[in-house]
Design an enzyme around this catalytic site. Structure first.
Site, PDB file in Angstrom:
ATOM      1  N   ASP A   9      50.094  24.029  33.742  1.00 14.67           N
ATOM      2  CA  ASP A   9      49.222  25.183  34.020  1.00 14.67           C
ATOM      3  C   ASP A   9      49.808  25.944  35.212  1.00 14.67           C
ATOM      4  OD1 ASP A   9      45.623  25.560  34.126  1.00 14.67           O
ATOM      5  OD2 ASP A   9      47.162  26.914  34.838  1.00 14.67           O
ATOM      6  N   ASP A 104      49.063  30.815  30.183  1.00 16.11           N
ATOM      7  CA  ASP A 104      49.728  30.055  31.253  1.00 16.11           C
ATOM      8  C   ASP A 104      49.540  28.549  31.151  1.00 16.11           C
ATOM      9  OD1 ASP A 104      47.061  29.698  32.191  1.00 16.11           O
ATOM     10  OD2 ASP A 104      47.795  29.641  34.261  1.00 16.11           O
ATOM     11  N   GLU A 105      49.045  28.095  30.012  1.00 14.09           N
ATOM     12  CA  GLU A 105      48.635  26.698  29.932  1.00 14.09           C
ATOM     13  C   GLU A 105      49.037  26.102  28.587  1.00 14.09           C
ATOM     14  OE1 GLU A 105      44.313  24.521  30.239  1.00 14.09           O
ATOM     15  OE2 GLU A 105      44.443  26.658  30.573  1.00 14.09           O
TER      16      GLU A 105
HETATM   17  P1  TTP Z   1      43.727  29.987  34.875  1.00 14.18           P
HETATM   18  O1  TTP Z   1      44.875  29.036  34.614  1.00 14.18           O
HETATM   19  O2  TTP Z   1      42.361  29.486  34.643  1.00 14.18           O
HETATM   20  O3  TTP Z   1      43.774  30.462  36.392  1.00 14.18           O
HETATM   21  P2  TTP Z   1      45.001  30.796  37.313  1.00 14.18           P
HETATM   22  O4  TTP Z   1      46.301  30.489  36.663  1.00 14.18           O
HETATM   23  O5  TTP Z   1      44.865  32.185  37.809  1.00 14.18           O
HETATM   24  O6  TTP Z   1      44.759  29.843  38.555  1.00 14.18           O
HETATM   25  P3  TTP Z   1      44.989  28.270  38.658  1.00 14.18           P
HETATM   26  O7  TTP Z   1      46.031  28.104  39.720  1.00 14.18           O
HETATM   27  O8  TTP Z   1      43.674  27.720  39.060  1.00 14.18           O
HETATM   28  O9  TTP Z   1      45.450  27.787  37.327  1.00 14.18           O
HETATM   29  O10 TTP Z   1      43.908  31.296  34.048  1.00 14.18           O
HETATM   30  C1  TTP Z   1      45.189  31.852  33.786  1.00 14.18           C
HETATM   31  C2  TTP Z   1      45.133  33.365  33.825  1.00 14.18           C
HETATM   32  O11 TTP Z   1      44.156  33.838  32.895  1.00 14.18           O
HETATM   33  C3  TTP Z   1      44.717  33.902  35.168  1.00 14.18           C
HETATM   34  O12 TTP Z   1      45.825  34.081  36.044  1.00 14.18           O
HETATM   35  C4  TTP Z   1      44.032  35.190  34.811  1.00 14.18           C
HETATM   36  C5  TTP Z   1      43.484  34.973  33.413  1.00 14.18           C
HETATM   37  N1  TTP Z   1      42.022  34.760  33.494  1.00 14.18           N
HETATM   38  C6  TTP Z   1      41.184  35.831  33.235  1.00 14.18           C
HETATM   39  O13 TTP Z   1      41.631  36.925  32.903  1.00 14.18           O
HETATM   40  N2  TTP Z   1      39.829  35.648  33.347  1.00 14.18           N
HETATM   41  C7  TTP Z   1      39.287  34.442  33.704  1.00 14.18           C
HETATM   42  O14 TTP Z   1      38.062  34.315  33.813  1.00 14.18           O
HETATM   43  C8  TTP Z   1      40.169  33.339  33.969  1.00 14.18           C
HETATM   44  C9  TTP Z   1      39.614  32.003  34.359  1.00 14.18           C
HETATM   45  C10 TTP Z   1      41.517  33.557  33.847  1.00 14.18           C
HETATM   46 MG    MG Z   2      46.633  28.650  35.673  1.00  8.55          MG
END
Ligand code: TTP
Ligand code: MG
Length: 362
Positions: A9, A104-105
């Site tokens: 992730d 991203d995951e």
């Molecule tokens: P996430 O992996 O949930 O968050 P992140 O990568 O920003 O942070 P983390 O370090 O905690 O993993 O989500 C990936 C991307 O998806 C995030 O950068 C933006 C998008 N996203 C949205 O557009 N809306 C949302 O509510 C969430 C949770 C994520």
């Molecule tokens: Mg993320």
């Protein structure tokens, strides 16, 4: 057989891309989203902003109250999609068994490809390093025996963390785990579980399957499994397609419907073969055609409720052709497939590579 699963992730993904591309955003609290004036919300924010309590999906106005110096930039989806593709390319260097959950995951099953030399941990380290080198962003990784623990582990030392939970540590790791860490346990369920005195997975283990079902319905079965560190779900490589199509570009323009009947016949057979190969019969939602005219404009016509019959394609093409009534450079036939509704739009890669056939006969 003991499986080896990696969950990857990216850290504050959209924000990380924006910081990478604009050094002025580095080291200050920043977020990606809509503006406060326009009642926007944040997609995500960097870790500096998180220290102020700013979070994903928060209205920008509220985030600005928590952190008045917050810099908010608009999202640039094409960049995130591009980075996501590169990430998947890196995963694919190691295994085909990749299940993307979002841009991203992803889960990777490396059971088959890992051994004493190339351990799952080494693979995770190599992936993290390659992403850093190729994309200049960081990803966190979790390595363990199933999806559940790998996912919890990837979150354990975020950002830029690697957490390995080897088989002999699974039991202790899970026992101490807060129920809030179990995917599917949101604020409401967590609150309910706390009311019953269920705070850790060890607490949940005290409950019988029967009682968990009675209080939590079907999810009680999941809780019973997860509390024991069990998760049999396979990593499912995404094979979901949104359409199947074939197209043909002519070396010499075709004047119109009168001329293209034999061409359609051939193309139609190709399309049927492709649908067959993709085992997509059951999922056909619409038939569509594409026409490119000799002025390079393109038009598409769709029809719902057909099972892709040849006559329908003749009709659709005639309809599309009427729009310009000019000589045609390219014809495409296709079907759009039902979205099974289980996935958010970004969840699966769009897979619509038409079979291009270069005309050699015309
Ligand atoms: P996430 O992996 O949930 O968050 P992140 O990568 O920003 O942070 P983390 O370090 O905690 O993993 O989500 C990936 C991307 O998806 C995030 O950068 C933006 C998008 N996203 C949205 O557009 N809306 C949302 O509510 C969430 C949770 C994520
Ligand atoms: Mg993320």
């Amino acid at each position: 057989m003991q499986r080896k699963i990696i969950h990857i992730d990216a850290d504050c993904f959209y924000a990380a891309i924006e910081m990478r591309d604009n050094p002025e955003l580095q080291g200050i609290p920043m977020a990606v989203g809509g503006s406060a004036e326009r009642r926007g919300v944040l997609t995500t924010c960097n870790y500096d902003a998180r220290a102020y309590g700013v979070r994903s999906a928060m209205p920008t106005a509220q985030a600005m109250r928590l952190c008045p110096q917050l810099t908010v930039v608009p999202p640039q989806m094409h960049k995130y999609r591009e980075a996501s593709k590169v990430m998947r390319g890196i995963f694919a260097n190691f295994t085909e068994i990749i299940e993307p959950l979002s841009l991203d995951e992803a889960y990777l099953d490396v059971s088959e490809i890992s051994d004493e030399e190339l351990t799952a941990t080494r693979i995770a380290k190599a992936i993290r390093q390659q992403v850093r080198e190729e994309l200049d962003i960081t990803v966190s990784a979790g390595v363990s025996v199933n999806k559940f623990i790998a996912k919890v582990a990837s979150d354990w030392k975020k950002p830029d963390g690697l957490t390995v939970v080897p088989p002999d540590e699974v039991d202790a790791f899970v026992a101490a785990l807060s129920v809030k860490k179990i995917p599917g346990v949101g604020a409401v369920t967590a609150e309910k579980m706390h009311r019953y005195g269920l705070r850790t997975c060890a607490d949940v283990r005290e409950w019988s399957l029967h009682d968990l079902r009675r209080r939590f319905g079907k999810f009680g079965v999941v809780l019973h499994e997860r509390a024991r560190g069990r998760d049999e779900r396979p990593v499912q490589p995404s094979r979901v397609r949104k359409s199947v199509s074939v197209e043909r570009t002519f070396t010499e323009d075709v004047s119109g419907p009168a001329e293209w009947a034999p061409i359609i016949e051939r193309l139609y057979i190709n399309l049927m073969e492709r649908i067959e190969a993709a085992k997509a019969w059951h999922a056909i939602d619409k038939a569509f055609v594409k026409l490119k005219f000799n002025d390079f404009t393109t038009t598409t016509v769709e029809r719902v409720g057909t099972k892709a019959v040849e006559a329908d394609y003749q009709d659709l093409l005639a309809e599309g052709w009427e729009r310009k009534a000019k000589p045609v450079r390219l014809i495409g036939l296709g079907v759009r497939l039902i979205d099974d509704g289980d996935h958010v739009s970004e969840r699966l890669p769009f897979s619509d590579t038409p079979l291009s056939e270069n005309d050699t006969t015309a």
